[in-house]
Write a protein that holds these residues in place. Structure first.
Motif, PDB file in Angstrom:
ATOM      1  N   VAL A 432       0.829  -1.204   0.000  1.00  0.00           N
ATOM      2  CA  VAL A 432       0.000   0.000   0.000  1.00  0.00           C
ATOM      3  C   VAL A 432       0.868   1.262   0.000  1.00  0.00           C
ATOM      4  O   VAL A 432       0.356   2.368   0.107  1.00  0.00           O
ATOM      5  N   ASN A 433       2.174   1.087  -0.125  1.00  0.00           N
ATOM      6  CA  ASN A 433       3.100   2.207  -0.252  1.00  0.00           C
ATOM      7  C   ASN A 433       4.215   1.778  -1.195  1.00  0.00           C
ATOM      8  O   ASN A 433       4.257   0.622  -1.636  1.00  0.00           O
ATOM      9  N   LEU A 434       5.112   2.681  -1.509  1.00  0.00           N
ATOM     10  CA  LEU A 434       6.136   2.379  -2.508  1.00  0.00           C
ATOM     11  C   LEU A 434       7.012   1.205  -2.089  1.00  0.00           C
ATOM     12  O   LEU A 434       7.253   0.975  -0.897  1.00  0.00           O
ATOM     13  N   ILE A 435       7.511   0.462  -3.073  1.00  0.00           N
ATOM     14  CA  ILE A 435       8.401  -0.685  -2.851  1.00  0.00           C
ATOM     15  C   ILE A 435       9.836  -0.200  -2.947  1.00  0.00           C
ATOM     16  O   ILE A 435      10.242   0.369  -3.961  1.00  0.00           O
ATOM     17  N   SER A 436      10.594  -0.423  -1.895  1.00  0.00           N
ATOM     18  CA  SER A 436      11.961   0.088  -1.835  1.00  0.00           C
ATOM     19  C   SER A 436      12.990  -0.899  -2.363  1.00  0.00           C
ATOM     20  O   SER A 436      14.067  -0.484  -2.798  1.00  0.00           O
ATOM     21  N   ASP A 437      12.690  -2.204  -2.324  1.00  0.00           N
ATOM     22  CA  ASP A 437      13.675  -3.189  -2.782  1.00  0.00           C
ATOM     23  C   ASP A 437      12.986  -4.518  -3.070  1.00  0.00           C
ATOM     24  O   ASP A 437      11.920  -4.812  -2.502  1.00  0.00           O
ATOM     25  N   VAL A 438      13.574  -5.315  -3.944  1.00  0.00           N
ATOM     26  CA  VAL A 438      13.088  -6.666  -4.258  1.00  0.00           C
ATOM     27  C   VAL A 438      14.289  -7.601  -4.316  1.00  0.00           C
ATOM     28  O   VAL A 438      15.365  -7.225  -4.772  1.00  0.00           O
ATOM     29  N   LYS A 439      14.110  -8.831  -3.845  1.00  0.00           N
ATOM     30  CA  LYS A 439      15.187  -9.819  -3.872  1.00  0.00           C
ATOM     31  C   LYS A 439      14.610 -11.214  -4.121  1.00  0.00           C
ATOM     32  O   LYS A 439      13.603 -11.601  -3.526  1.00  0.00           O
ATOM     33  N   TYR A 440      15.259 -11.960  -5.023  1.00  0.00           N
ATOM     34  CA  TYR A 440      14.925 -13.358  -5.278  1.00  0.00           C
ATOM     35  C   TYR A 440      15.726 -14.262  -4.344  1.00  0.00           C
ATOM     36  O   TYR A 440      16.841 -13.907  -3.918  1.00  0.00           O
ATOM     37  N   GLN A 441      15.148 -15.429  -4.043  1.00  0.00           N
ATOM     38  CA  GLN A 441      15.915 -16.461  -3.353  1.00  0.00           C
ATOM     39  C   GLN A 441      17.094 -16.841  -4.230  1.00  0.00           C
ATOM     40  O   GLN A 441      16.939 -17.134  -5.416  1.00  0.00           O
ATOM     41  N   LYS A 442      18.301 -16.857  -3.665  1.00  0.00           N
ATOM     42  CA  LYS A 442      19.507 -16.982  -4.484  1.00  0.00           C
ATOM     43  C   LYS A 442      19.824 -18.410  -4.923  1.00  0.00           C
ATOM     44  O   LYS A 442      20.443 -18.613  -5.961  1.00  0.00           O
ATOM     45  N   ASN A 443      19.407 -19.405  -4.152  1.00  0.00           N
ATOM     46  CA  ASN A 443      19.791 -20.777  -4.493  1.00  0.00           C
ATOM     47  C   ASN A 443      18.655 -21.590  -5.106  1.00  0.00           C
ATOM     48  O   ASN A 443      18.659 -22.808  -5.054  1.00  0.00           O
ATOM     49  N   GLY A 444      17.674 -20.930  -5.672  1.00  0.00           N
ATOM     50  CA  GLY A 444      16.585 -21.673  -6.299  1.00  0.00           C
ATOM     51  C   GLY A 444      15.553 -20.784  -6.958  1.00  0.00           C
ATOM     52  O   GLY A 444      14.882 -21.175  -7.900  1.00  0.00           O
ATOM     53  N   GLY A 445      15.416 -19.572  -6.430  1.00  0.00           N
ATOM     54  CA  GLY A 445      14.436 -18.657  -6.990  1.00  0.00           C
ATOM     55  C   GLY A 445      13.004 -19.084  -6.758  1.00  0.00           C
ATOM     56  O   GLY A 445      12.119 -18.736  -7.539  1.00  0.00           O
ATOM     57  N   ASN A 446      12.755 -19.841  -5.684  1.00  0.00           N
ATOM     58  CA  ASN A 446      11.401 -20.336  -5.422  1.00  0.00           C
ATOM     59  C   ASN A 446      10.490 -19.287  -4.792  1.00  0.00           C
ATOM     60  O   ASN A 446       9.274 -19.468  -4.769  1.00  0.00           O
ATOM     61  N   PHE A 447      11.078 -18.221  -4.245  1.00  0.00           N
ATOM     62  CA  PHE A 447      10.251 -17.167  -3.681  1.00  0.00           C
ATOM     63  C   PHE A 447      10.943 -15.821  -3.871  1.00  0.00           C
ATOM     64  O   PHE A 447      12.140 -15.731  -4.169  1.00  0.00           O
TER      65      PHE A 447
END
Length: 505
Positions: A432-447
Motif C-alpha cells: 500500500v506504499n512504494l516498494i523500496s527493494d526486491v530480492k529473489y531467493q539466491k539458491n533456487g528462486g522459489n520465492f
C-alpha cells in the motif's frame, strides 16, 4: 329488477396516444387496407424487399459501429504514452484538452490521453516545426524514452567484454544443465518440495533485532557464506555484524555524507587481508572499497561527483563493480584494470538501481523515469525495455533461472518480466506504499521478497505469485532487504534505525 337481470359493466382501459392524430388516422387507414380479406390479421407477406433491406442495413450499421469501437480500443492499447505526468499534461495541452479533471489521477489522465490519440488516428499530436527539427535534431531524439545512444569506448572495454563473454558462456552452460535436470524431475517431487518450503516460510520469525546506528539505516546485505551482515546508514558509517548473533565486528569510517548502499564482493574469504571485500556508495557521489582487516577504505572510486550514487552491485565474478548514478547513467568499473570501462547512458532521468544476471552476461537497471533497461555486457546493446510502471523503479533483481526479472516501483506494484519473451508476465499489487527493494531467493528462486514504506516485507511464491508470509514488526519504513545464499536468513533494514534478522524456527 332481479340480480340476474343486472347489467355487467366492464371497465374500459384508458388509451394514451402519443404523436399527432394525423399519424394515428393514417395507421388505421393502412390497417384497413391490409385487412381487406376480413381476417382481422395483418398480412406480413405484403412486406416489400425494401423493408427487409432496411432491417439488414440497421444491423450492418450496428455491427460496423461495434467493429469500429473494438478497433479503436485496440489502437489505444498499442499506443505508447509516457508515464511522466508532466509530459502527459503537456500532450493534453497540445490537443486543447483539459489537463486535469476533478478526482483524476496520473493513471486516469494517461488513459484519457491514449483514448484521445486513438480517436485522432495516425495524426496524433501536432507535429513540431521543421525549423526546430533542423536546429536541434539531437535534443528531439533525447526526448524519446526508448532512444539509446552509445559512446566509443576505450581498449579496456574491449578487453572487459571478451572476458565477460568467456566467463558467462561457461556459467550459462552449467545453468542450463541444472535446469534440464529440474525438468526431468517428477512433478510430485517438485510439489512436495514446494509444500515443504511454504511450511518453512510460515515458520519464519525474528531471530534478532538490533539497533544498527544513531540515524536511519539505508541498506543491508549478507555475504556468500551467511556469516556476516553489512549495513549502512545516514550517519556516514558502515558496519559489519556477525550472523546470527548480530554482534558488531567492524566499523567502516571514511564517508563524509549519507551512505546509500553497500555490497559484499563474491569469492572473498572472511580471513583475507588487504583485499577488496566490500563496497559502499554515498549521496555525494563517492564510492569506497573496503577490506576486512582495515576500518579505513583501501581505495576510492571517483567520477560520479557531485551526483548521487544510489545503488551498487558486484558482478558475479567479483571483477567488476556496477554503480547506478543520478546523472542518468550507470558505470562499470574493472577492479583488475583499476579503471572505469563503461559509462552507459540511456535513461532520461536518474538511474536508481542495478542488478546482474547469475551468468554475468547481462544486467538490468531501473530509473526514476519509471523505465527499466536490460543491457548485454558482451555487446553493449540494450536488449530489453521495461515499460509498464507508472512511477520510479527503486528495486530490480534477476532470478537464478536467468530469465525472470523482478522490479519494484513507487506505484506500489512489483512486476515480473520474462527476458526470453521480452515482455511483462505478471503484476503483483504488493503493498500500500512504494516498494523500496526486491530480492529473489539466491539458491533456487522459489520465492521473492519485497520491502516497502508501509513498514512490512512480504514473501511471494515464484510460480503463482501468491503471498506466503508478511514480515511485520518495524516501526519505520523499510528501505532494504536481502536473503542469505543458503536461504536460512532474511534481513530487513528500516528507517527506525534497526535491522531485523529473520530465521526458520
Amino acid at each position: 329488477m332481479s340480480d340476474s337481470e343486472q347489467s355487467v359493466y366492464a371497465k374500459r382501459t384508458k388509451t394514451i396516444h402519443y404523436g399527432s392524430l394525423e399519424e394515428s388516422d393514417r395507421w388505421h387507414v393502412d390497417r384497413k387496407d391490409n385487412d381487406a380479406d376480413g381476417s382481422g390479421r395483418t398480412d406480413y407477406s405484403q412486406l416489400t424487399t425494401a423493408d427487409y433491406m432496411a432491417l439488414d442495413e440497421d444491423v450492418a450499421k450496428e455491427k460496423a459501429a461495434l467493429l469500429e469501437e473494438f478497433e479503436r480500443r485496440k489502437k489505444a492499447r498499442l499506443i505508447h504514452v509516457s508515464t511522466d505526468d508532466g509530459e502527459v499534461k503537456s500532450a493534453l495541452r497540445k490537443l486543447n484538452e483539459p489537463i486535469c479533471y476533478f478526482g483524476e489521477g496520473p493513471a486516469d489522465r494517461r488513459l484519457r490521453l491514449k483514448e484521445l490519440l486513438s480517436a485522432l488516428g495516425e495524426k496524433g499530436l501536432p507535429a513540431a516545426k521543421p525549423a526546430k527539427e533542423e536546429e536541434k535534431p539531437k535534443s528531439q531524439q533525447k526526448e524519446t524514452n526508448e532512444s539509446t545512444w552509445y559512446h566509443e569506448g576505450p581498449e579496456s572495454l574491449r578487453v572487459a567484454r571478451f572476458w565477460i563473454a568467456n566467463y558467462s558462456l561457461a556459467r550459462a552452460k552449467k545453468r542450463l544443465e541444472e535446469a534440464s535436470e529440474k525438468v526431468r524431475q517428477h512433478s510430485a517431487t517438485k510439489a512436495g518440495r514446494m509444500v515443504e518450503l511454504q511450511k518453512r516460510i510460515q515458520q519464519l520469525a525474528p531471530q534478532c533485532s538490533q539497533v544498527g546506528d544513531t540515524r536511519p539505516i539505508t541498506g543491508c546485505t549478507i555475504n556468500e557464506d551467511s556469516t556476516l551482515l553489512l549495513t549502512c546508514s545516514l550517519s556516514s558509517l558502515c558496519k559489519v555484524w556477525s550472523v546470527p548473533d548480530c554482534t558488531l565486528k567492524q566499523t567502516l569510517r571514511g564517508h563524509k555524507c549519507n551512505v546509500s548502499d553497500v555490497a559484499f564482493r563474491p569469492g572473498v574469504a572472511n580471513d583475507s587481508k588487504s583485499e577488496v571485500a566490500m563496497a559502499s556508495c554515498s549521496f555525494d557521489g563517492s564510492v569506497k572499497l573496503w577490506a576486512y582487516d582495515n576500518e579505513e577504505s583501501i581505495a576510492d572510486i571517483s567520477g560520479h561527483v557531485p551526483h548521487r550514487v544510489a545503488k551498487l552491485a558486484f558482478h558475479p565474478s567479483g571483477r567488476f563493480l556496477g554503480t547506478a548514478c543520478y546523472d542518468a547513467s550507470w558505470r562499470l568499473w574493472d577492479l583488475e584494470q583499476k579503471q572505469e570501462v563503461l559509462h552507459q547512458e540511456g535513461h532520461t532521468k536518474a538511474v536508481h538501481c542495478i542488478a546482474f544476471q547469475v551468468d554475468g552476461s547481462v544486467c538490468v537497471t531501473g530509473g526514476v523515469d519509471g523505465f527499466g533497461r536490460v543491457w548485454d555486457l558482451r555487446t553493449g546493446r540494450c536488449i530489453m525495455f521495461l515499460e509498464g510502471h507508472l512511477s520510479a523503479i527503486y528495486g530490480v533483481d534477476f532470478s537464478p533461472n536467468g530469465y525472470h526479472i523482478a522490479s519494484g516501483s513507487q506505484d506500489n506494484s512489483c512486476k515480473i518480466w520474462d527476458l526470453r519473451r521480452r515482455q511483462m508476465v505478471y503484476t503483483i499489487p504488493a503493498h500500500v506504499n512504494l516498494i523500496s527493494d526486491v530480492k529473489y531467493q539466491k539458491n533456487g528462486g522459489n520465492f521473492l521478497v519485497t520491502s516497502s514504506y508501509d513498514k512490512t516485507a512480504k514473501i511471494w511464491s515464484d510460480k503463482t505469485w501468491q503471498p506466503l508470509k508478511t514480515l511485520s514488526g518495524h516501526d519505520g519504513r523499510l528501505v532494504g532487504v536481502d536473503i542469505s545464499h543458503d536461504s536460512q536468513y532474511i534481513v530487513t533494514a528500516s528507517y527506525d534505525r534497526t535491522f531485523k534478522l529473520w530465521a526458520w524456527d
